[in-house]
Write a protein that holds these residues in place. Structure first.
Motif, short mmCIF file in Angstrom:
data_model
loop_
_atom_site.label_atom_id
_atom_site.label_comp_id
_atom_site.label_asym_id
_atom_site.label_seq_id
_atom_site.Cartn_x
_atom_site.Cartn_y
_atom_site.Cartn_z
N ASN A 189 8.26 17.91 107.26
CA ASN A 189 8.00 16.55 107.75
C ASN A 189 7.51 16.54 109.19
N LYS A 190 7.79 17.60 109.93
CA LYS A 190 7.29 17.71 111.30
C LYS A 190 5.83 18.14 111.35
N GLY A 191 5.25 18.38 110.17
CA GLY A 191 3.82 18.68 110.10
C GLY A 191 3.48 20.12 109.81
N PHE A 192 4.49 20.97 109.65
CA PHE A 192 4.20 22.37 109.34
C PHE A 192 3.83 22.53 107.86
N SER A 193 3.11 23.58 107.57
CA SER A 193 2.72 23.87 106.19
C SER A 193 3.95 24.06 105.32
N PRO A 194 3.98 23.47 104.09
CA PRO A 194 5.12 23.69 103.20
C PRO A 194 5.36 25.18 102.91
N LEU A 195 4.26 25.94 102.83
CA LEU A 195 4.42 27.37 102.58
C LEU A 195 5.12 28.05 103.75
N LEU A 196 4.84 27.61 104.95
CA LEU A 196 5.48 28.19 106.13
C LEU A 196 6.92 27.70 106.26
N GLY A 197 7.11 26.38 106.10
CA GLY A 197 8.45 25.80 106.26
C GLY A 197 9.43 26.31 105.22
N PHE A 198 9.05 26.19 103.95
CA PHE A 198 9.97 26.62 102.89
C PHE A 198 9.97 28.13 102.71
N GLY A 199 8.91 28.80 103.20
CA GLY A 199 8.93 30.26 103.20
C GLY A 199 10.03 30.80 104.10
N ALA A 200 10.20 30.15 105.27
CA ALA A 200 11.28 30.55 106.17
C ALA A 200 12.64 30.27 105.54
N ILE A 201 12.76 29.16 104.80
CA ILE A 201 14.02 28.84 104.13
C ILE A 201 14.30 29.84 103.02
N LEU A 202 13.26 30.23 102.29
CA LEU A 202 13.43 31.25 101.24
C LEU A 202 13.97 32.55 101.85
N ALA A 203 13.40 32.95 102.99
CA ALA A 203 13.86 34.17 103.66
C ALA A 203 15.32 34.03 104.10
N ALA A 204 15.69 32.83 104.56
CA ALA A 204 17.07 32.61 105.00
C ALA A 204 18.04 32.70 103.83
#
Length: 229
Positions: A189-204
């Protein structure tokens, strides 16, 4: 797509975003470990209670069976909302994280109680009869005879359940708890790419789950070997 990720990467991998994701990881881990630890302790008590044959404990035994069978059949999301609407009128100051942790306790108690009960029942009846011959009282039989053998059956599926619940805590985002899944939504929602945002969450999620998965596999291999020797 990849050009956008490369362009956003310097703004994404900042100290603030790192601390934000680490805070979400901590809340996810806290809900899981506190909820499942309490659930394991209470579940052990319920499993032992369900094995008793004393007539005066019959109402408590039936209540334990009803609790376990009910909560094993209710979706976790429904339990979250039930706990939310039950606690908030009583104590409006309760945090959403605390409410979600209570819901994890309720669910994990039911499932872990069943896992523990299966482990207790895996101990041969002859072992308990031998303890009775030696004049062990029920507490001694449980602590010295049943549990040392039952752990081999209990621990691997119990660890697997905890790993599963690390992922299931994502449903707490529906209450507004800023755990990992909700953190991913905020980043997008802050404007980052979903692939980047949720990719970091996947790694976490992987960082949280993988060590627990390896622990479960190690316990299964080691305890399985000890059962066969």
């Amino acid at each position: 797509m990849f050009e956008r990720i490369i362009e956003e990467a310097p703004r994404f991998f900042t100290y603030y975003n790192l601390m934000f994701v680490l805070g979400a990881m901590w809340r996810t881990l806290l809900m899981t470990l506190v909820g499942c630890s309490i659930g394991f302790t209470v579940g052990l008590g319920l499993a032992v209670l369900r094995r008793t044959s004393a007539a005066w404990l019959r109402p408590a035994r039936y209540a334990a069976i009803l609790y376990v069978e009910t909560f094993r059949r209710i979706p976790f999301l429904v339990v979250l909302f039930i706990v939310l609407y039950f606690i908030q009128p009583i104590y409006s100051g309760a945090s959403l994280l605390a409410i979600a942790t209570v819901a994890v306790c309720l669910m994990s108690t039911a499932f872990l109680s069943e896992i523990i009960r299966a482990g207790l029942e895996s101990v041969p009846r002859q072992q308990m009869e031998s303890a009775e011959v030696l004049n062990f009282h029920p507490g001694q039989t449980l602590a010295w005879v049943i549990l040392p053998q039952a752990w081999k059956v209990i621990l691997p599926p119990a660890v697997a359940f905890v790993v599963m619940f690390v992922k299931d805590t994502s449903l707490a985002s529906q209450l507004g708890v800023v755990e990992l899944t909700y953190a991913g939504k905020i980043l997008v929602n802050k404007g980052f790419s979903p692939l980047l945002g949720f990719g970091a969450i996947l790694a976490a999620y992987f960082i949280l789950s993988y060590p627990l998965s390896r622990l479960g596999a190690h316990l299964e291999t080691r305890l399985g070997t000890s059962r066969n020797t």
